[in-house]
Design an enzyme around this catalytic site. Structure first.
Site, short mmCIF file in Angstrom:
data_model
loop_
_atom_site.label_atom_id
_atom_site.label_comp_id
_atom_site.label_asym_id
_atom_site.label_seq_id
_atom_site.Cartn_x
_atom_site.Cartn_y
_atom_site.Cartn_z
N CYS A 1 -9.02 -6.75 9.55
CA CYS A 1 -10.21 -7.41 8.99
C CYS A 1 -10.73 -8.45 9.97
O CYS A 1 -11.87 -8.88 9.88
CB CYS A 1 -9.90 -8.02 7.63
N ARG B 1 -6.93 -4.96 19.23
CA ARG B 1 -5.65 -5.30 18.63
C ARG B 1 -5.52 -4.50 17.34
O ARG B 1 -6.46 -4.39 16.56
CB ARG B 1 -5.62 -6.81 18.35
N GLU C 1 -7.78 -12.32 0.14
CA GLU C 1 -8.15 -12.09 1.54
C GLU C 1 -8.84 -10.73 1.57
O GLU C 1 -8.18 -9.70 1.47
CB GLU C 1 -6.90 -12.07 2.44
N GLY D 1 -6.93 -7.01 0.82
CA GLY D 1 -7.45 -5.64 0.79
C GLY D 1 -8.97 -5.67 0.82
O GLY D 1 -9.57 -6.65 1.28
N ALA E 1 0.86 -1.19 0.00
CA ALA E 1 0.00 0.00 0.00
C ALA E 1 0.89 1.23 0.00
O ALA E 1 1.97 1.24 0.62
CB ALA E 1 -0.89 -0.01 1.24
#
Ligand code: ADP
Length: 484
Positions: free
Chosen positions: A293, A287, A259, A237, A185
């Site tokens: 995600c 966390r 993912e 992402g 990214a």
């Protein structure tokens, strides 16, 4: 300032890495990497042009025959060296992430350890790639099944776990014998550059790992997916971008691992041990400051324990120290950018407009991309905040009366990555088995482990990372028929 970045005693080059060489992009353009805790520019990173992306693909393609033929033990030992270096340099690894991502020191350190473990795990898997032999039922032939590296793999990673998402892809790809192009990214390219630097120091041959940071990203990635040498795409992402990449991959039927997003339910059943539930819920939510995600997003709490749970969770959240990650005592760092922070603030405002009440938090920091640890009650199932991946430090609690109702609400999502269930163990496992998700944590708040298969159902993705399955994502199956 822009030529090099000094982190403790390591000097990083904010450049592309192509064919074993650190280089500026062919256009000379650069983009700023910003510390979100104060808005300062840490480095100016090289922009990769189309020419640079082509060069990276060609370098990876040229390196593939030799790397795929390298003995598994040799590949394994290179990965093991990367694990050793990263273990020795854990504070450097941590500091880079703190500075460009904004996360707290404890969160960055936990990620550094998790990320490092993928190299050890896949060093061990590189020498255990499975095969199969059987006699055909008719007895006419030997059926020999082997696995071969797919080829050049494009690895695209997000900013929230800039280290672990890179190593979770690089380690199995290299263990399998694939050559790689890493596209991190643009918010967090320095962590990626550091991981690549460590792989170079570990002895990865030139062309086997390449690093590019194109801007704008969409056309550059489409162009690479159209290149005949690219055979694999591994993406982490958003579901939105993942869908587009699946469409682009269709043109050349590229093997994909995806993912994507999550909207994790966390269920507190009647009879749950509240010490365990509050501790687990706190970890599952906080966390990485909630930018995960896997972060618990929808809290379904049984009415018999609702008030006590809310009270104790509020105490934990309100006691958190919030501030820049370089002060190692802070428990909650900044979000990655003011833009992401404002998305979280807007979601909370919308939740309040839709009837939720703020018990603690609900405020932006005065300076930097900070947002207070927040807890909302009276959140309605199906409301905006309940149906959206929050990606920030906000606990949104829905009260429920019947266990069946909690299960059906938890399953009422297009996502299916992970769920958390707290309760008497037998009942919690039974509830977990009824949830349409790829991973369920029972009476615990952290689920990720390099030795466990990470991945989701429904629109949370395709394929699994880590575990024994992670390496198979980079291997193609071949069957040989040999006459008896
Ligand atoms: P997030 O919201 O977590 O940043 P994104 O899906 O926007 O998730 O970004 C994840 C990764 O995908 C990043 O490396 C980003 O640069 C990249 N990305 C974003 N848009 C595209 C696109 N159109 N094509 C390919 N990669 C993209």
């Amino acid at each position: 300032m822009t030529d090099t970045v000094h982190v403790t005693d390591v000097v990083l080059f904010p450049n592309l890495y192509i064919d074993g060489e650190w280089r500026p992009g062919s256009t000379g353009d650069r983009f700023p990497v910003v510390d979100p805790s104060d808005g300062s520019t840490i480095a100016e990173f090289a922009v990769a042009s189309e020419v640079d992306c082509d060069a990276a693909v060609e370098a990876a393609a040229a390196a593939f025959p030799a790397w795929s033929a390298t003995a598994p033990r040799v590949r394994s030992e290179i990965l093991r060296r990367a694990w050793e270096i990263l273990t020795d340099e854990v504070d450097v690894f941590t500091e880079i992430m703190v500075r460009e991502n904004g996360k707290s020191w404890p969160d960055a350190k936990a990620e550094a350890s998790y990320a490092t473990e993928f190299f050890r795990w896949f060093a061990e898997e590189a020498v255990r790639i499975p095969g199969e032999y059987r006699l055909s039922p008719a007895g006419d032939k030997h059926i020999i099944v082997t696995h071969h590296p797919i080829g050049v793999a494009l690895l695209i990673t997000p900013w929230n776990f800039p280290a672990a998402m890179a190593t979770r892809k690089l380690a199995p790809a290299l263990a399998a014998g694939c050559t790689t192009i890493l596209k991190p990214a643009s918010e967090t390219p320095l962590t990626a550059a550091y991981v690549v630097d460590v792989l170079e120091r570990s002895g990865v041959p030139k062309g086997v790992v390449n690093l590019i940071t194109p801007k704008p990203v969409g056309p550059a990635v489409s162009r690479m997916l159209a290149h005949p040498a690219v055979r694999k795409l591994s993406f982490t992402g958003s579901t939105e971008v993942g869908r587009d990449l699946l469409k682009s991959s269709a043109d050349r039927v590229i093997n994909t691992s995806m993912e994507l997003g999550g909207n994790a339910p966390l269920i507190v059943l009647p009879g749950a041990d509240l010490d365990i539930a509050v501790e687990g819920a706190f970890l599952a939510k906080m966390r990485n400051g909630g930018s995960a995600c896997t972060s618990a997003n929808r809290f379904y709490v049984h009415e018999s324990v609702h008030d006590a749970f809310v009270e104790r969770m509020t105490e934990r959240l309100a006691a958190m120290s919030v501030g820049p990650g370089l002060d190692r005592r802070n428990q909650l760092g900044a979000l990655v950018s003011v833009k992401e922070r404002d998305k979280v603030a807007d979601l909370v405002d919308t939740a309040v407009a839709e009837g939720a009440r703020i018990v603690t938090g609900g405020a932006k920091g005065e300076r930097g991309a900070f947002y207070a640890a927040t807890l909302l009650i009276d959140v309605a199932h199906g409301s905006t905040i309940n149906a959206t991946e929050i990606f920030g430090p906000v606990t949104a609690v829905v009260r429920f009366a019947e266990v069946d109702e909690a299960v059906s609400k938890a399953n009422d999502s297009e996502f299916g990555l992970v769920a958390y269930v707290f309760g008497e163990e037998r009942q919690a496992i039974q509830v977990g088995q009824r949830l349409d998700v790829g991973m369920v944590a029972i009476n615990r708040g952290v689920i990720s482990d390099p030795a466990a298969p990470f991945g989701g159902t429904k629109q949370s993705g395709l394929g699994r990372e880590g575990s024994t399955e992670g390496i198979l994502e980079f291997l193609e199956t071949q069957y040989l028929a040999v006459t008896v």
